[in-house]
Scaffold this active site. Sequence first.
Site, PDB file in Angstrom:
ATOM      1  N   HIS A  72       0.850  -1.198   0.000  1.00 52.53           N
ATOM      2  CA  HIS A  72       0.000   0.000   0.000  1.00 52.53           C
ATOM      3  C   HIS A  72       0.881   1.242   0.000  1.00 52.53           C
ATOM      4  O   HIS A  72       1.983   1.233   0.555  1.00 52.53           O
ATOM      5  CB  HIS A  72      -0.917  -0.018   1.224  1.00 52.53           C
ATOM      6  CG  HIS A  72      -2.031   0.986   1.152  1.00 52.53           C
ATOM      7  ND1 HIS A  72      -1.833   2.309   1.460  1.00 52.53           N
ATOM      8  CD2 HIS A  72      -3.335   0.856   0.793  1.00 52.53           C
ATOM      9  CE1 HIS A  72      -2.986   2.964   1.303  1.00 52.53           C
ATOM     10  NE2 HIS A  72      -3.911   2.098   0.898  1.00 52.53           N
ATOM     11  N   GLU A 108      -3.614   1.843  -7.263  1.00 52.80           N
ATOM     12  CA  GLU A 108      -4.116   2.946  -6.435  1.00 52.80           C
ATOM     13  C   GLU A 108      -3.234   4.180  -6.613  1.00 52.80           C
ATOM     14  O   GLU A 108      -2.246   4.348  -5.892  1.00 52.80           O
ATOM     15  CB  GLU A 108      -4.106   2.561  -4.952  1.00 52.80           C
ATOM     16  CG  GLU A 108      -5.114   1.524  -4.556  1.00 52.80           C
ATOM     17  CD  GLU A 108      -5.450   1.650  -3.079  1.00 52.80           C
ATOM     18  OE1 GLU A 108      -6.615   1.829  -2.769  1.00 52.80           O
ATOM     19  OE2 GLU A 108      -4.524   1.618  -2.256  1.00 52.80           O
TER      20      GLU A 108
HETATM   21  O1  LIG Z   1      -6.894   2.045   1.773  1.00 53.96           O
HETATM   22  C1  LIG Z   1      -7.743   2.625   1.124  1.00 53.96           C
HETATM   23  C2  LIG Z   1      -7.575   2.887  -0.267  1.00 53.96           C
HETATM   24  O2  LIG Z   1      -6.262   3.333  -0.417  1.00 53.96           O
HETATM   25  C3  LIG Z   1      -8.560   3.837  -0.871  1.00 53.96           C
HETATM   26  O3  LIG Z   1      -8.993   4.765   0.026  1.00 53.96           O
HETATM   27  P1  LIG Z   1     -10.163   5.814  -0.430  1.00 53.96           P
HETATM   28  O4  LIG Z   1     -11.253   5.022  -1.065  1.00 53.96           O
HETATM   29  O5  LIG Z   1     -10.608   6.448   0.844  1.00 53.96           O
HETATM   30  O6  LIG Z   1      -9.547   6.785  -1.384  1.00 53.96           O
END
Ligand SMILES: O=C[C@H](O)COP(=O)(O)O
Length: 631
Positions: free
Chosen positions: A471, A541
């Site tokens: 992550h 992401e």
């Molecule tokens: O851990 C969560 C993800 O990185 C996405 O977060 P989000 O949907 O709040 O942008």
Amino acid sequence: MPTIHSASTYLGIDNEDIGGGHEQTTTTRRYRGLLFAPSSAAVSRTASEQKTVLSCLDSLDLVLFPETSEPSSQLSPPISSVSPQTRIHVVLSHLDLQKLCSSNKSPQERRQLPVLPDGDHSLLLLPGTQAPSFPLRPEPPSGDLFPGDYTKSSSRPPGASPVRPISSDGGNSRPDPPSAASRRLTTRRQLTHNLAPSLVDVPACADNLPPADPAPPSSTLAPSGSDQLPNKTNGQTSLLDVPEAGGGETIFPDASPETRISAPHNGNLRPASPLTHLRFGVDDDPLSPLPSSPPRCRRLSPHRAQIQPSWSYNKASPPQAFSGPVIPTPRALLQTSPVPTMACPATLFLRRSPRRQFVPGAPPIALQQAVSARPQIKFGSGTQLLLSSPQPESESIIKLVSDLNTVKLESDVDVVVAPPFVYLDFVKSSLSERIEISAQNTWVGKGGAFTGEISVEQLKDIGCSWVILGHSERRHIIGEDDQFIGKKAAYALNEGLGVIACIEELLEEREAGKTFDVCFQQLKAYADAVPGWEKMVIAYEPVWAIGTGKVTTPEQAQEVHVACRDWLKKNVSAEVASKTRIIYGGSVNGGNCAELAKQEDIDGFLVGGASLKGPEFATIINSVTSKKVAA
Ligand SMILES: O=C[C@H](O)COP(=O)(O)O
């Protein structure tokens, strides 16, 4: 039989416990009493801050205001503001009171300290403190004041004589010499609660305390023993003497809740007896265990702890420890110290209000959840994966789990929830078996002596079947690099866990046209390390879209997804490229999920904040569409 607490259990110290911010209610959760330090008691608080502090004080049994070097009228919040239900003990020095009473303050200000709210209050005088030898009010009501008792005598025992004020000029003249009676501060009340007060010396901690100032000239001292208190009984209130000198222990087996213990006092500056510690309390209360590390508290034994004073005394009276061990017997215990370094309490007068129940509230919950869609093998290429990983602050874990259990899930969707480690077990046992759980991180190899790390073996042990790795917060905040993350993925896969393998580019990398390069480099690190791809899910992401509300357009996301699939095809295999689910994360919500899900290479989502809202999360889950796998 009443249980007994130590003072350290009972009392919090305001600097640590009611200082502000999130700690403001700590006192009410952990303690039943609060000791105000002068630095805090005299501080100016806004009306809002005072309201918060008062709301804390209102739930306490006991509040101790210390003597201060400043006029105590500056105590904030004013004592008169405290709820009548709170037992108030005022700790004030002679000098402090004198200053207050002789200053040019308004009558209202001058009355502020003596006038406590109606109710049962008591007075606690500590070293350097003694009864005032002047009236506390310019015109004290006749017969309504007792020496050493700064409160209105609303509960004077039958037959007790009112004490005539020594001075009647409002304290503006030099006070008369203190009388023995005023120094004794004999109790005028019947104690009604179940606290057995006691004085206990702990020689072992004497070296932890500052040395005493040199003894004052004898001329300043009252004759030794002049205020020795005889054993006597006043109604139901016992008065016991403290031995004047020497070590050892004096036990008062007959001490009762109505017992009051007083130490001998050598005049108005220094006690004759080298008592070093003041203790009282009640023990074995399962509702209020001894704090493992109370503020400024030194654990002496499993049932004994000592609180260093947070207030200071005038130079003639050195600080002393104010401590609270448990006295697990109904008898009072008093011990004097052979170490003549500490001042002793002139008088201890304690009472205890009916016990309040400590009901710990539900802890704040931070639950990260992930949901994935089940691979649609029958389509040959289409898989779905929906992932969610928020860090909510306000949602209760129970509600979150409950919401998840009520979501109607389509049969071809894999749902994975990834809470923080400490909640994994609870979530696993509370969630429908239809939903799997994931860790947010794991140790890089086999478990062992890696303090603070969570091993893959431990995760498997509690039924965890997935782990999120790589992550952006692990990469860019914790500092994990591509190779380290690849090793983690390899170990987890070898041990049978599924891996949600994140890849992501920073905003500056996107703006520099490096998105593909960064993602491919991260993909390569995984590909170089992992033993197979059957349980790998790639989560793209973009860092700039996580938690920012800046979602990539469906086309932007698709562009990266298809590029990654193409990279897998060229560098791993066509089969892996076709079957591996590539999901998208970054500000996914109920409004944008459908358009994103339509993209051919978006196989699911990793959802953060939106997954905290049950209905919205259900919308996201069911927006995911199956994709065909290439033949
Ligand atoms: O851990 C969560 C993800 O990185 C996405 O977060 P989000 O949907 O709040 O942008």
